[in-house]
Design an enzyme around this catalytic site. Structure first.
Site, PDB file in Angstrom:
ATOM      1  N   GLU A   1     -15.153 -33.960 -34.599  1.00 25.24           N
ATOM      2  CA  GLU A   1     -14.801 -34.086 -36.021  1.00 25.24           C
ATOM      3  C   GLU A   1     -16.011 -33.970 -36.944  1.00 25.24           C
ATOM      4  O   GLU A   1     -15.852 -33.979 -38.167  1.00 25.24           O
ATOM      5  CB  GLU A   1     -14.097 -35.416 -36.327  1.00 25.24           C
ATOM      6  CG  GLU A   1     -12.825 -35.665 -35.546  1.00 25.24           C
ATOM      7  CD  GLU A   1     -12.191 -37.009 -35.870  1.00 25.24           C
ATOM      8  OE1 GLU A   1     -12.678 -37.710 -36.792  1.00 25.24           O
ATOM      9  OE2 GLU A   1     -11.201 -37.371 -35.210  1.00 25.24           O
TER      10      GLU A   1
ATOM     11  N   GLU B   1     -15.602 -30.118 -35.989  1.00 24.16           N
ATOM     12  CA  GLU B   1     -14.453 -29.316 -35.559  1.00 24.16           C
ATOM     13  C   GLU B   1     -13.299 -30.203 -35.101  1.00 24.16           C
ATOM     14  O   GLU B   1     -13.462 -31.388 -34.859  1.00 24.16           O
ATOM     15  CB  GLU B   1     -14.847 -28.361 -34.431  1.00 24.16           C
ATOM     16  CG  GLU B   1     -15.731 -28.949 -33.333  1.00 24.16           C
ATOM     17  CD  GLU B   1     -15.172 -30.148 -32.608  1.00 24.16           C
ATOM     18  OE1 GLU B   1     -13.980 -30.097 -32.235  1.00 24.16           O
ATOM     19  OE2 GLU B   1     -15.894 -31.134 -32.398  1.00 24.16           O
TER      20      GLU B   1
END
Length: 346
Positions: free
Chosen positions: A315, A172
């Site tokens: 990420e 994310e």
């Protein structure tokens, strides 16, 4: 619930003895490959006991903004979400480097960043809005948005499933999303915010205290609405957390392995387990984040993280680095000789 359900088969233990026997009879002392042996057993349960193979692995990064970021819970403003998404598209972020290194195909999904990237190639548009509402004042989103996000995520997983993918990893990007994740953690685990709220991107002591206070305020504002997991998402979640939750459930529904990244992804995993507990058997936890509270999440989910590198980037970086270990576990299970194959008598 919400008119959307996930038909997830519970993990079968029918062949556990046979799988364990295969592992134990490889040319090694019993248990000598440690956590890789537990991982191999899980892979064989999910993908089949005979030559389970990881096919076309994909790593999906879900990006969105959070209204609570304007209250000053991060070292960076919301505009950085859009800037980092462009960095992903241009191949310059840590997750790009790791995906290239380990063989993940990376996909970036705009779930609702504040500044949309219109006309930019390489980004999947699954926008639910331009950032959520501030959770300490009102619900982050409507239940309708939660349903829409779940349906979008399911469609994306189905797309990859049809292309032969059987392993999805989830990461994310979203300034303010550790605040949302901490609120979800505190809600589900019934804990004080002080034990759930960490420094995120590296905030100072004063900002940390404010962040803890805002999480407490959010839990108080929505106290009467938090019994149902979909309401938890609507009140406390983020557009990217909703879609990660839906992706986990949809992937498990299709019999795929699901690799969870760090603190925010694990918050989504906790909601997914509340929606359908059968999803838990399909989850592999890539790493234990350095973010405060993540180890407690791991304990809550009875998870065995593959790596502990004191990372807290997000990420999907921890999930990406776990892929070689997952492939190694499948590899030794499929290819390593047994004692009888090698003509070794013990």
């Amino acid at each position: 619930m919400l008119g959307i359900g996930f038909d997830i088969a519970p993990i079968s233990h029918e062949f556990d003895d046979e799988i364990q026997s295969r592992i134990d009879n490889k040319t090694k002392p019993l248990g000598a490959l440690g956590e890789l042996e537990f991982l191999a057993k899980q892979i064989a349960r999910v993908l089949g006991k005979d030559k389970p193979k990881i096919s076309n692995p994909k790593l999906l990064v879900f990006a969105a903004d959070h209204g609570i970021a304007a209250a000053g819970v991060s070292i960076a403003p919301s505009e950085v979400t859009t800037q980092m998404v462009m960095n992903f598209i241009n191949g310059g972020a840590a997750i790009n480097v790791f995906c290239r290194q380990v063989g993940f195909e990376l996909e970036v999904i705009d779930c609702g960043i504040l500044q949309p990237l219109e006309g930019v190639e390489g980004i999947i548009d699954q926008r639910l809005g331009a950032g959520t509402a501030p959770i300490h004042r009102q619900a982050a989103m409507t239940l309708g948005a939660v349903k829409q996000g779940m349906e979008m995520a399911r469609a994306r997983i189905e797309h990859h499933h049809q292309l032969g993918c059987n392993l999805i990893a989830l990461g994310e990007m979203g300034i303010g999303n550790t605040t949302s994740a901490a609120a979800i953690m505190a809600c589900i685990m019934e804990m004080d915010s002080i034990d759930c709220v960490g420094r995120g991107t590296g905030i100072d002591a004063a900002t940390l205290k404010r962040k803890q206070m805002l999480v407490e305020q959010a839990l108080h504002v929505h106290e009467s609405e938090l019994a149902d997991p979909f309401n938890i998402l609507a009140c406390l979640g983020g557009f990217e957390i909703v879609q990660m939750t839906g992706a986990m459930l949809a992937a498990a529904e299709r019999g795929m392995l699901v690799v969870i990244d760090g603190f925010i992804a694990t918050a989504a995993a906790m909601v997914a387990v509340k929606i359908n507990p059968n999803v838990r058997g399909y989850m592999i936890f890539g790493h234990q984040s350095d973010e405060r509270g993540h180890c407690l999440m791991m304990e809550h989910l009875h998870a065995r993280p593959l790596l502990k590198l004191d990372m807290r980037l997000g990420e999907g970086t921890g999930a990406a680095l776990a892929l070689p270990m997952i492939q190694a576990a499948a590899g030794f299970y499929n290819e390593m000789a047994s004692f009888s194959d090698a003509g070794i008598e013990i």
